[in-house]
Scaffold this motif. Structure first.
Motif, PDB file in Angstrom:
ATOM      1  N   ALA A   1       0.825  -1.212   0.000  1.00 64.12           N
ATOM      2  CA  ALA A   1       0.000   0.000   0.000  1.00 64.12           C
ATOM      3  C   ALA A   1       0.860   1.263   0.000  1.00 64.12           C
ATOM      4  CB  ALA A   1      -0.926   0.003   1.210  1.00 64.12           C
ATOM      5  N   GLU A   2       0.342   2.328  -0.628  1.00 61.36           N
ATOM      6  CA  GLU A   2       1.056   3.604  -0.675  1.00 61.36           C
ATOM      7  C   GLU A   2       1.116   4.240   0.717  1.00 61.36           C
ATOM      8  OE1 GLU A   2      -1.200   2.700  -3.065  1.00 61.36           O
ATOM      9  OE2 GLU A   2       0.388   2.262  -4.499  1.00 61.36           O
TER      10      GLU A   2
ATOM     11  N   THR B   1      -5.185   0.682   5.154  1.00 61.32           N
ATOM     12  CA  THR B   1      -4.294   0.847   4.008  1.00 61.32           C
ATOM     13  C   THR B   1      -4.905   1.866   3.061  1.00 61.32           C
ATOM     14  OG1 THR B   1      -5.384  -0.954   2.818  1.00 61.32           O
ATOM     15  CG2 THR B   1      -3.422  -1.526   4.080  1.00 61.32           C
TER      16      THR B   1
ATOM     17  N   SER C   1      -4.844   3.200  -0.768  1.00 59.15           N
ATOM     18  CA  SER C   1      -4.436   2.770  -2.107  1.00 59.15           C
ATOM     19  C   SER C   1      -4.730   3.873  -3.105  1.00 59.15           C
ATOM     20  CB  SER C   1      -5.218   1.518  -2.523  1.00 59.15           C
ATOM     21  OG  SER C   1      -4.942   0.447  -1.651  1.00 59.15           O
TER      22      SER C   1
ATOM     23  N   SER D   1      -8.401   5.066  -2.022  1.00 54.00           N
ATOM     24  CA  SER D   1      -9.319   4.168  -1.318  1.00 54.00           C
ATOM     25  C   SER D   1      -8.662   3.721  -0.032  1.00 54.00           C
ATOM     26  CB  SER D   1      -9.623   2.934  -2.171  1.00 54.00           C
ATOM     27  OG  SER D   1     -10.375   3.289  -3.292  1.00 54.00           O
TER      28      SER D   1
ATOM     29  N   ASP E   1      -8.856   1.281   3.046  1.00 63.92           N
ATOM     30  CA  ASP E   1      -9.491   0.090   3.584  1.00 63.92           C
ATOM     31  C   ASP E   1      -9.182  -0.016   5.069  1.00 63.92           C
ATOM     32  OD1 ASP E   1     -10.682  -1.583   1.313  1.00 63.92           O
ATOM     33  OD2 ASP E   1      -8.755  -0.932   0.512  1.00 63.92           O
ATOM     34  N   CYS E   2     -10.244  -0.173   5.849  1.00 66.21           N
ATOM     35  CA  CYS E   2     -10.083  -0.326   7.296  1.00 66.21           C
ATOM     36  C   CYS E   2     -10.594  -1.710   7.666  1.00 66.21           C
ATOM     37  CB  CYS E   2     -10.879   0.754   8.024  1.00 66.21           C
ATOM     38  SG  CYS E   2     -10.328   2.426   7.605  1.00 66.21           S
ATOM     39  N   ASP E   3      -9.689  -2.611   7.956  1.00 67.10           N
ATOM     40  CA  ASP E   3     -10.081  -3.975   8.264  1.00 67.10           C
ATOM     41  C   ASP E   3      -9.788  -4.285   9.718  1.00 67.10           C
ATOM     42  OD1 ASP E   3     -11.025  -5.646   5.761  1.00 67.10           O
ATOM     43  OD2 ASP E   3      -9.584  -4.137   5.086  1.00 67.10           O
TER      44      ASP E   3
END
Lengths: 237, 237, 237, 237, 237, 237
Positions: C24-25, C40, C42, C113, C115-117
């Motif tokens: 991820a960036e 992350t 992206s 984008s 992402d929160c996991d």
């Protein structure tokens, strides 16, 4: 004797109320007795992909029912995640019926979507929907004409629909729910203002029916649709 | 100056029309100006699986919008095949709000499903829905009481909701669509008849807002909800 | 006394670990005690269709939970076939919160984008997600800056979030699961580094709450978010 | 002149091949010219939930088409994730038609599922399906009778179906694809062996049709269905 | 020369970290180099419907990948609305592999669900998942044994998996992403601690491979799996 | 002794009937004993999005089973709303197998979709499907060649598949359902006409198998596939 005390060839009280929506280009709240359907016609600039670039338009319809439009609450189709077979069958019927009286080339490359949403149901929702949808569609086309978006005659005729059935051995017109759920035969007729037949659907619920009986139902339907077309004419005059 | 010429603390014309459905145990057509929501309360004998056998009931809500309730036609959720995140968020809010004033044990082992269907939208559909849903829910409970299905007090209080926002730098009450789409801050308040807060949702659309501004919005909401509760009381008297 | 022995205004141990993803960036593993969320960011070259050609970018968020992040295993949403209403509500909240501090024009025509996991859950997953997402987003923008993909200031401020609630009659900060499942009132606050309010969500789980109680919760939130912003600053220095 | 050189009242070559499935309790491969439909009847011990405990059985039908049954490959419905409106409409029609000649009480508490899968399509798939489905259903009931699972008469009559239409101004029987795609009017008739009408579906594809034209179509249908019932009788003798 | 400078028969650095989840009955974070998979084993009291009342248990597996586990962000399967064919294929493989070493009767009537979620991917996610899942499963069974929920030997053997392939003409062990995306042949082997083969999957990506080449891959796999089983033994000792 | 009395290395009666579809560019009804699969190859002008503009074609496959192809009726995947993991696994295998012998550049920018629909199942449906699909694919390419749509050699080799397993302790070829459901080991092999291996799938259903046993299965497979390729050659000569 019918539960509603109506004569065999008597429609329920029918009203067609126009311009009931602040937003839609055409709209009609149609009531066949306790069956109430809100019809809105929406002009959309896009046409279906398979029609692009052909200088022709399209008219389509969608049908829905509020969950408590009926005696028992039904599950919301948006929540179930799909439209039932019945819903799809009805909206295909409405769309075909309307297109039968529209000159799609005169409409030009645009789509009119007619939504028929049943606010309250008491039998005959599809026939009320077709009858009211014609009014909404007509007003949408007039809206376009006022803006010079159409020039030629787009609507070729009226279209209206009615159910007939054999109840307690007698052919009757415009079944309400009490009759519909006990009828031996259930049929729907869609006809034009000039008396042409566009759709016929007849189903034996119990015993099969004879050719003669079907002829009687067709006769009732012609009478009923004639009256509905008169009411459409009054509503737009 | 608000587009609607209303004063900053002025509600739109609000009406609550009861018994608009032939079938539902309780129903209310609520109008906040041009926002019209049909609320029906349906009594169902089953409760959700996780509640079975606990001698307690449940109140749930579903929310929907007719495709042409809005300025542009939206795709029908039943046709898309799922409810949007916004729809689910709103129906969860309505359900929580109603349950806050219901004694679920006094209700007994049954479920009341309240459907809130937006017939026409002009901003504030969720707050109109909650306000009208209370009336439909109340009439459903009275329907049960008349049949001795409930004995004790089930409804503990009124519940109503209103939106507030900062429009052109000024805190205003009950935003319509023209204001809502240009407001810097959008908030929804759900309160009981006795002034208790049940839900607060505040969102900065552009610049963040300050604690002081939020206090002004809350003040407006208290005034507005007080008036809505008065209207509820008049409607059922 | 809180189950965790914390003082009423005491956060759980919070850590923000950066660069935890090889791909991820920008990325951040955020922990609020036993609540662990992997964030992350992206960079994607495409923007949503409705934003094309407008020289502006977009920031969006998705939220997920591993099936056994919780005490009881939950069904995997990919297997169920849809995201729950709760999931959609949370990811809409995270997206709005992040966009409140991003200059979308300065970002240019691209989408980030986030992402929160949730790897492990113990209450407060949405507030941890927002707090960690800001760090991941910030590092993604710095990644772009190092490649001269952005020139101007894109991030306008910090953003962080915390929950507050009334537990055993006392307003407390940063509820863990044991408190959350027993709190009378549950609220989430999202604020900027300079103290502006971006989102407020307050819900009465049992009895309605008063304006005064809500003021106390807001006061706690300001304290907590101030500390979280300090931790964000330390993590990137 | 019809493309197939057939006379106006001439069926295509029709064959009914029984026992084509190693597994099904009853099966029939029906061919109406190049339209080939495999019909299998499967006995299942469970009935639909709403019928449980009522000492009655159920007959249902499902319809499918192999992707390359048609001139252009169609997308597989299992891959699209849902059945089209057309598929649902047809399978509802097949099920209703079969149930019209079944004594559900004599069948006892079980369900027969008839699958009609179009192996190759050249128009008239639904009418071929109904005609072949009756044979599969009959053999399934005989299979049950041989095992003393049914005692009384379960099948009350034959059922068969045929399409008629107006092609180049002439009413013709049993349209193939070349005719169907150019017919002004398309209709399907389902009748019993004793000549009773079970379903009528008539649709104007272009201009509306008259009552007289519809009478001619019905006359053709009676002739055609008479022949199909004779073929069913020969196939099972 | 391999991109990673490893010898042809050299595994990546493999670690197996246990008890990484606060909630799961067994858990293991397995790393094969930069491929990181979180495996959690959850004890559930219910068994699949088809197994009820048979005094036997079940072991099942689900597989998922975080959207940015990979070089390019993938769409979240929960958001797409279904699991890909690849996901389903892998989770079926993991489940079968684990069941090969479990005595389902000794487990008793319960189900263990093993979730394998890829936190970061660099090739070989399914083989890492199987290898780590065994450790999580073993700890779940030990958790049950400590509570006297199982008495007999439930786990019959170790199970581990590794990939092999032909890269630049040379058979190599444990492909990472750089090798995997350029290999002529890709194969996965699942074996027990005692050397029995449980699953073999070999696929020619370009040219077909010969029986001799396949024998070399199998030889490498035996070596690699022997080492993985040693690591499993060390991790639980 | 095998239930079918076959020798251990004996195939079932295999037939390959070509040109069974009026519409498809290539088609083959393949029978391995009572396992009957209809394979149709459809030429489509579009390629998958990720392949556009690359002057290369694509070959893909879909697999389906009629609901009563099996001993018990299975639910129709189109009605369930999704393809099972097993279906997706098989259609991915068929597609990969076919592509292994196709020169995609020589095919040019088009797609051939091969549908394999199981009309009747008795074990080994995937291997019959691959074997028949090659014939359908070959005829589709010849159809293109006759129209000068391809010039170069597109098909590089034959491809065929067979299952092997250990039944009652003995390695046997081409398992039917009675054997398959009782085999200790089940494996599928896909090989080219020149003996190259394209796919190997081996699964221990009960006890793990040894390297030596696997060698025996591979030996049987080579024999069987050799015969299948001979049959393919005869069918097209």
């Amino acid at each position: 004797m019918r539960p509603s005390k109506r004569a065999a060839d008597e429609l329920r009280a029918v009203t067609l109320e126009r311009s009931v929506s602040k937003h839609a280009e055409g709209s009609c709240l149609v009531k066949f007795g306790d069956t109430h359907v809100l019809c809105t016609a929406s002009l959309e600039e896009r046409v279906p992909p398979w029609l692009r670039g052909q200088q022709r338009g399209w008219v389509t319809a969608e049908y829905g029912m509020l969950p408590r439009a009926t005696g028992d609450r039904m599950r919301r189709e948006a929540s179930v995640g799909k439209q039932s077979g019945r819903t799809q069958e009805i909206q295909r019927l409405i769309g075909r019926s309307l297109r039968a009286v529209v000159d799609l080339e005169a409409l030009g490359e645009c789509q009119i979507s007619v939504d028929c949403d049943v606010i309250q149901a008491d039998g005959g929702t599809r026939t009320a929907a077709i009858t009211g949808a014609w009014v909404a569609l007509r007003d949408c086309i007039e809206w376009m004409r006022a803006r010079e978006m159409v020039k030629k005659q787009v609507l070729k005729d009226h279209i209206a629909a009615i159910s007939c059935g054999i109840y307690n051995g007698t052919p009757v017109l415009d079944l309400d729910y009490a009759e519909d759920s006990n009828a031996q035969t259930d049929s729907n007729f869609v006809m034009t203002g000039s008396g042409g037949i566009v759709e016929i659907q007849g189903t034996a619920e119990g015993a099969p029916f004879s050719e003669e009986e079907f002829g009687q139902l067709l006769g009732l339907a012609k009478t009923g649709i004639g009256r509905l077309v008169d009411l459409q004419k009054m509503s737009i005059s």
